[in-house]
Design a protein around this motif. Structure first.
Motif, short mmCIF file in Angstrom:
data_model
loop_
_atom_site.label_atom_id
_atom_site.label_comp_id
_atom_site.label_asym_id
_atom_site.label_seq_id
_atom_site.Cartn_x
_atom_site.Cartn_y
_atom_site.Cartn_z
N UNK A 1 51.26 37.95 33.06
CA UNK A 1 51.52 38.50 34.40
C UNK A 1 51.25 40.00 34.42
N UNK A 2 51.54 40.67 33.31
CA UNK A 2 51.30 42.12 33.24
C UNK A 2 49.80 42.42 33.21
N UNK A 3 49.04 41.58 32.50
CA UNK A 3 47.60 41.78 32.43
C UNK A 3 46.94 41.53 33.79
N UNK A 4 47.38 40.46 34.49
CA UNK A 4 46.85 40.17 35.82
C UNK A 4 47.16 41.34 36.78
N UNK A 5 48.37 41.83 36.68
CA UNK A 5 48.76 42.95 37.54
C UNK A 5 47.93 44.19 37.24
N UNK A 6 47.68 44.43 35.95
CA UNK A 6 46.87 45.59 35.55
C UNK A 6 45.48 45.52 36.16
N UNK A 7 44.86 44.33 36.12
CA UNK A 7 43.52 44.16 36.69
C UNK A 7 43.54 44.42 38.19
N UNK A 8 44.52 43.88 38.91
CA UNK A 8 44.62 44.06 40.36
C UNK A 8 44.85 45.53 40.72
N UNK A 9 45.77 46.17 40.01
CA UNK A 9 46.11 47.56 40.33
C UNK A 9 44.94 48.50 40.05
N UNK A 10 44.32 48.35 38.88
CA UNK A 10 43.19 49.22 38.54
C UNK A 10 42.01 48.97 39.48
N UNK A 11 41.77 47.70 39.85
CA UNK A 11 40.69 47.39 40.79
C UNK A 11 40.95 48.04 42.14
N UNK A 12 42.20 47.95 42.59
CA UNK A 12 42.56 48.55 43.87
C UNK A 12 42.40 50.06 43.88
N UNK A 13 42.80 50.69 42.78
CA UNK A 13 42.67 52.15 42.68
C UNK A 13 41.20 52.56 42.71
N UNK A 14 40.37 51.83 41.96
CA UNK A 14 38.94 52.16 41.92
C UNK A 14 38.29 52.00 43.29
N UNK A 15 38.67 50.95 44.01
CA UNK A 15 38.10 50.73 45.35
C UNK A 15 38.60 51.79 46.33
#
Length: 303
Positions: free
Chosen positions: A281-295
């Protein structure tokens, strides 16, 4: 050449914002860990006292040099001191006494949203599609992390007085971050920080005296002393200077987006210090958060 310099400026700005957020994540853990051993105002007062003592020898010359600028802008200094020093962190420590960890985390991440709303209202800054999509991804990632992948938990939340304090703290920090953009250009960062730390501490003094007379005194154990030194030197002095630099280079809107990474750092610290497990769950969250920040930050906006 100019483009390269601008890119370096933005990269430094994001680095400063990320560093400040990482440091502040430790502040949240301490606020929860010490909620039964140190009263909220006493913790805040001790924190800023340490910050002033450590910063004073490095910034006193700047404070003297900037004295005329400070006198001309005394209203601005008083407001930023009251909001950013006296009230904001005191409310976090107060909230930590009466609300749950999940509520505290959920409400703390609303701060960047308030920045974007205030930028729209007061500065007419457009909320672009890429920023809206990025914020949505970040929010989903953070909620996924906080609820451990079970978003239905959000339906069962109950709110206490501490939730109101934390919401107010988030709004206040958003206003404080916007005010940083109005800092007089000729006022040095060290002079500004020392002056606001001192003024904010003076505003807090009568409340500290009142609390000291009405509640049991602090029990100074090793953990307590270490925690006060951490919030005083790092969460107060270091993080605030880094956040000011970030605001100056990338603006409050972009810096606010980076703040969404706070639960990630808090989770990592909980793993290292409290031995809490890290799962998928932490890894999935990391991907979503970092993707959102980059966008959200892929197109530089003028703040």
């Amino acid at each position: 050449m100019i483009k390269v310099l601008k890119n370096k400026k933005y990269l430094l700005g994001y680095f400063f914002a990320l560093s400040a957020t990482a440091i502040w994540s430790g502040n949240f853990i301490i606020a929860r860990d010490l909620n039964t051993s140190i009263p909220p105002i006493s913790l805040a007062f001790s924190r800023w006292t340490v910050a002033v003592i450590v910063l004073f020898p490095f910034a006193i010359k700047k404070l003297i040099t900037d004295w005329e600028i400070l006198k001309k802008n005394w209203i601005y200094i008083a407001i930023t001191s009251l909001l950013g020093v006296t009230i904001f962190n005191t409310l976090i420590y107060l909230a930590g006494h009466t609300t749950t960890a999940i509520n505290l985390s959920l409400i703390s991440i609303t701060f960047p949203v308030f920045i974007i709303i205030f930028l729209r209202i007061f500065y007419k800054e457009a909320i672009t599609l890429h920023k809206a999509i990025g914020i949505l991804l970040v929010l989903i990632g953070v909620l996924f992390l906080i609820t451990k992948g079970n978003l239905s938990k959000l339906l069962n939340l109950s709110f206490a007085i501490g939730d109101i304090w934390m919401l107010l703290a988030a709004i206040i920090f958003a206003v404080y971050s916007l005010l940083l953009k109005q800092k007089p250009k000729k006022l040095s960062l060290l002079g500004f920080q020392l002056s606001t730390f001192i003024v904010g501490l003076l505003f807090m003094l009568p409340f500290f005296i009142w609390e000291s007379l009405t509640v049991p005194p602090i029990q100074f154990e090793n953990k307590t002393i270490f925690s006060i030194l951490y919030v005083g030197i790092f969460a107060s002095l270091t993080a605030y200077i880094l956040w000011n630099k970030a605001i100056d280079k990338i603006g409050p809107g972009n810096a606010g987006i980076i703040y969404y990474t706070l639960p990630l750092f808090s989770g990592l610290l909980a793993y290292l210090i409290l031995n809490e497990a890290i799962g998928l769950v932490h890894l999935y969250s990391l991907v979503l958060i970092l993707s959102g920040i980059l966008i959200a930050t892929s197109i530089k906006c003028k703040n």
